[in-house]
Motif scaffolding. Structure first.
Motif, PDB file in Angstrom:
ATOM      1  N   LEU A 199       0.803  -1.227   0.000  1.00 55.55           N
ATOM      2  CA  LEU A 199       0.000   0.000   0.000  1.00 55.55           C
ATOM      3  C   LEU A 199       0.834   1.274   0.000  1.00 55.55           C
ATOM      4  O   LEU A 199       0.424   2.290  -0.565  1.00 55.55           O
ATOM      5  N   ASN A 200       2.020   1.235   0.632  1.00 53.18           N
ATOM      6  CA  ASN A 200       2.822   2.456   0.800  1.00 53.18           C
ATOM      7  C   ASN A 200       4.121   2.472   0.011  1.00 53.18           C
ATOM      8  O   ASN A 200       4.861   3.440   0.067  1.00 53.18           O
ATOM      9  N   ASN A 201       4.419   1.378  -0.657  1.00 49.93           N
ATOM     10  CA  ASN A 201       5.634   1.244  -1.454  1.00 49.93           C
ATOM     11  C   ASN A 201       6.915   1.429  -0.620  1.00 49.93           C
ATOM     12  O   ASN A 201       7.929   1.888  -1.127  1.00 49.93           O
ATOM     13  N   LYS A 202       6.817   1.134   0.668  1.00 51.81           N
ATOM     14  CA  LYS A 202       7.971   1.156   1.560  1.00 51.81           C
ATOM     15  C   LYS A 202       7.642   0.287   2.772  1.00 51.81           C
ATOM     16  O   LYS A 202       6.483  -0.015   3.044  1.00 51.81           O
ATOM     17  N   TYR A 203       8.690  -0.101   3.491  1.00 52.70           N
ATOM     18  CA  TYR A 203       8.499  -0.944   4.674  1.00 52.70           C
ATOM     19  C   TYR A 203       8.183  -0.082   5.900  1.00 52.70           C
ATOM     20  O   TYR A 203       8.668   1.058   5.990  1.00 52.70           O
ATOM     21  N   PRO A 204       7.441  -0.631   6.841  1.00 54.97           N
ATOM     22  CA  PRO A 204       7.125   0.101   8.076  1.00 54.97           C
ATOM     23  C   PRO A 204       8.270  -0.016   9.086  1.00 54.97           C
ATOM     24  O   PRO A 204       8.180  -0.724  10.083  1.00 54.97           O
ATOM     25  N   ILE A 205       9.357   0.674   8.804  1.00 60.37           N
ATOM     26  CA  ILE A 205      10.571   0.500   9.618  1.00 60.37           C
ATOM     27  C   ILE A 205      10.917   1.783  10.359  1.00 60.37           C
ATOM     28  O   ILE A 205      10.493   2.878   9.963  1.00 60.37           O
ATOM     29  N   SER A 206      11.721   1.610  11.405  1.00 54.09           N
ATOM     30  CA  SER A 206      12.136   2.782  12.177  1.00 54.09           C
ATOM     31  C   SER A 206      13.647   3.010  12.124  1.00 54.09           C
ATOM     32  O   SER A 206      14.088   4.144  12.109  1.00 54.09           O
ATOM     33  N   GLU A 207      14.427   1.942  12.106  1.00 55.59           N
ATOM     34  CA  GLU A 207      15.887   2.102  12.113  1.00 55.59           C
ATOM     35  C   GLU A 207      16.559   0.845  11.584  1.00 55.59           C
ATOM     36  O   GLU A 207      15.950  -0.217  11.495  1.00 55.59           O
ATOM     37  N   GLU A 208      17.822   0.998  11.279  1.00 54.91           N
ATOM     38  CA  GLU A 208      18.629  -0.125  10.790  1.00 54.91           C
ATOM     39  C   GLU A 208      19.079  -1.008  11.959  1.00 54.91           C
ATOM     40  O   GLU A 208      19.308  -0.521  13.061  1.00 54.91           O
ATOM     41  N   HIS A 209      19.176  -2.296  11.678  1.00 54.42           N
ATOM     42  CA  HIS A 209      19.666  -3.253  12.681  1.00 54.42           C
ATOM     43  C   HIS A 209      20.655  -4.182  11.974  1.00 54.42           C
ATOM     44  O   HIS A 209      20.263  -4.916  11.069  1.00 54.42           O
ATOM     45  N   ILE A 210      21.905  -4.138  12.373  1.00 52.55           N
ATOM     46  CA  ILE A 210      22.923  -4.985  11.765  1.00 52.55           C
ATOM     47  C   ILE A 210      23.047  -6.256  12.605  1.00 52.55           C
ATOM     48  O   ILE A 210      23.332  -6.200  13.800  1.00 52.55           O
ATOM     49  N   LEU A 211      22.833  -7.391  11.970  1.00 51.01           N
ATOM     50  CA  LEU A 211      22.943  -8.679  12.646  1.00 51.01           C
ATOM     51  C   LEU A 211      24.301  -9.290  12.330  1.00 51.01           C
ATOM     52  O   LEU A 211      24.643  -9.501  11.165  1.00 51.01           O
ATOM     53  N   ASP A 212      25.065  -9.546  13.365  1.00 52.40           N
ATOM     54  CA  ASP A 212      26.318 -10.280  13.220  1.00 52.40           C
ATOM     55  C   ASP A 212      25.940 -11.760  13.197  1.00 52.40           C
ATOM     56  O   ASP A 212      25.505 -12.303  14.207  1.00 52.40           O
ATOM     57  N   ILE A 213      26.070 -12.400  12.064  1.00 49.92           N
ATOM     58  CA  ILE A 213      25.642 -13.792  11.891  1.00 49.92           C
ATOM     59  C   ILE A 213      26.398 -14.729  12.831  1.00 49.92           C
ATOM     60  O   ILE A 213      25.907 -15.813  13.168  1.00 49.92           O
ATOM     61  N   ASN A 214      27.564 -14.304  13.303  1.00 50.61           N
ATOM     62  CA  ASN A 214      28.326 -15.117  14.250  1.00 50.61           C
ATOM     63  C   ASN A 214      27.633 -15.224  15.610  1.00 50.61           C
ATOM     64  O   ASN A 214      27.962 -16.099  16.403  1.00 50.61           O
ATOM     65  N   GLN A 215      26.682 -14.327  15.888  1.00 48.95           N
ATOM     66  CA  GLN A 215      25.932 -14.379  17.144  1.00 48.95           C
ATOM     67  C   GLN A 215      24.864 -15.478  17.120  1.00 48.95           C
ATOM     68  O   GLN A 215      24.335 -15.853  18.152  1.00 48.95           O
ATOM     69  N   ILE A 216      24.559 -15.979  15.939  1.00 48.98           N
ATOM     70  CA  ILE A 216      23.560 -17.032  15.785  1.00 48.98           C
ATOM     71  C   ILE A 216      24.286 -18.376  15.781  1.00 48.98           C
ATOM     72  O   ILE A 216      25.267 -18.549  15.049  1.00 48.98           O
ATOM     73  N   GLU A 217      23.794 -19.307  16.585  1.00 47.76           N
ATOM     74  CA  GLU A 217      24.405 -20.641  16.586  1.00 47.76           C
ATOM     75  C   GLU A 217      24.379 -21.204  15.172  1.00 47.76           C
ATOM     76  O   GLU A 217      23.406 -21.032  14.433  1.00 47.76           O
ATOM     77  N   GLU A 218      25.430 -21.893  14.820  1.00 48.75           N
ATOM     78  CA  GLU A 218      25.594 -22.392  13.449  1.00 48.75           C
ATOM     79  C   GLU A 218      24.413 -23.244  12.983  1.00 48.75           C
ATOM     80  O   GLU A 218      23.992 -23.158  11.845  1.00 48.75           O
ATOM     81  N   LYS A 219      23.854 -24.048  13.872  1.00 46.12           N
ATOM     82  CA  LYS A 219      22.763 -24.939  13.463  1.00 46.12           C
ATOM     83  C   LYS A 219      21.469 -24.197  13.140  1.00 46.12           C
ATOM     84  O   LYS A 219      20.571 -24.774  12.549  1.00 46.12           O
ATOM     85  N   TYR A 220      21.388 -22.892  13.484  1.00 46.78           N
ATOM     86  CA  TYR A 220      20.183 -22.105  13.177  1.00 46.78           C
ATOM     87  C   TYR A 220      20.405 -21.100  12.043  1.00 46.78           C
ATOM     88  O   TYR A 220      19.485 -20.409  11.648  1.00 46.78           O
ATOM     89  N   ARG A 221      21.601 -21.034  11.529  1.00 44.71           N
ATOM     90  CA  ARG A 221      21.912 -20.038  10.492  1.00 44.71           C
ATOM     91  C   ARG A 221      21.161 -20.289   9.188  1.00 44.71           C
ATOM     92  O   ARG A 221      21.005 -19.388   8.375  1.00 44.71           O
ATOM     93  N   PHE A 222      20.673 -21.508   8.996  1.00 49.01           N
ATOM     94  CA  PHE A 222      19.925 -21.810   7.772  1.00 49.01           C
ATOM     95  C   PHE A 222      18.688 -20.915   7.646  1.00 49.01           C
ATOM     96  O   PHE A 222      18.212 -20.659   6.539  1.00 49.01           O
ATOM     97  N   GLU A 223      18.184 -20.403   8.759  1.00 45.81           N
ATOM     98  CA  GLU A 223      17.004 -19.542   8.713  1.00 45.81           C
ATOM     99  C   GLU A 223      17.308 -18.209   8.015  1.00 45.81           C
ATOM    100  O   GLU A 223      16.402 -17.520   7.576  1.00 45.81           O
ATOM    101  N   PHE A 224      18.588 -17.882   7.912  1.00 46.15           N
ATOM    102  CA  PHE A 224      19.017 -16.630   7.293  1.00 46.15           C
ATOM    103  C   PHE A 224      19.691 -16.858   5.940  1.00 46.15           C
ATOM    104  O   PHE A 224      20.299 -15.956   5.394  1.00 46.15           O
ATOM    105  N   GLU A 225      19.580 -18.058   5.393  1.00 42.08           N
ATOM    106  CA  GLU A 225      20.343 -18.409   4.191  1.00 42.08           C
ATOM    107  C   GLU A 225      19.941 -17.621   2.943  1.00 42.08           C
ATOM    108  O   GLU A 225      20.738 -17.500   2.016  1.00 42.08           O
TER     109      GLU A 225
END
Length: 160
Positions: free
Chosen positions: A63-89
């Motif tokens: 409807l708005n041609n943009k996401y309803p976001i407020s700020e950037e969030h940088i995810l360090d993939i190393n913070q995610i256990e290796e066995k769950y990283r597939f969710e971000f593949e």
């Protein structure tokens, strides 16, 4: 007649032992069943919530041609256990980081959520501008699995 009078009335040790064993078996069965039901309920609850937020974010974007976001969030993939990283593949990973954006739930008219209120660190829902995928940054630990997004397993739980 004397023999009948000398008999002691009461529960024998064998009967008492059998009763206790049966009660332990019943209690164990109830506890195992309860844990299974609790895990299924937690899975369905999280799946429904993240699915709803995913759909509301998609609708807002349409409807708005943009996401309803407020700020950037940088995810360090190393913070995610290796066995769950597939969710971000599906995400673009640059120098072990993924650029995501915090969803402003008020823009999507979301008022009642159990998670994603931002009251504690990483208790936020984020979206990827690259894929449109919604993630819950704290993750939800259920049994031996931790969920960050709507996986195929969770989709099956709610029948989508």
């Amino acid at each position: 007649m004397l023999n009948k009078l000398n008999r002691k009335k009461g529960i024998s040790l064998i009967v008492l032992s059998i009763t206790i064993v049966v009660m332990i078996i019943l209690a164990s069965t109830i506890i195992v069943s309860y844990n299974g039901i609790l895990e299924d309920t937690l899975k369905k609850d999280f799946a429904k919530e993240i699915y709803s937020i995913q759909k509301l974010v998609e609708q807002y974007k349409f409807l708005n041609n943009k996401y309803p976001i407020s700020e950037e969030h940088i995810l360090d993939i190393n913070q995610i256990e290796e066995k769950y990283r597939f969710e971000f593949e599906k995400e673009k990973i640059i120098y072990n980081t993924i650029k995501l954006y915090v969803i402003d739930l008020s823009k999507c008219d979301v008022q009642n959520v159990k998670r994603g209120n931002g009251k504690i660190k990483d208790d936020i829902y984020v979206v990827s501008k690259e894929t449109g995928q919604v993630y819950y940054m704290m993750g939800v630990k259920i049994s031996d699995m931790k969920y960050y997004t709507l996986t195929d397993d969770l989709k099956n739980e709610i029948g989508i």
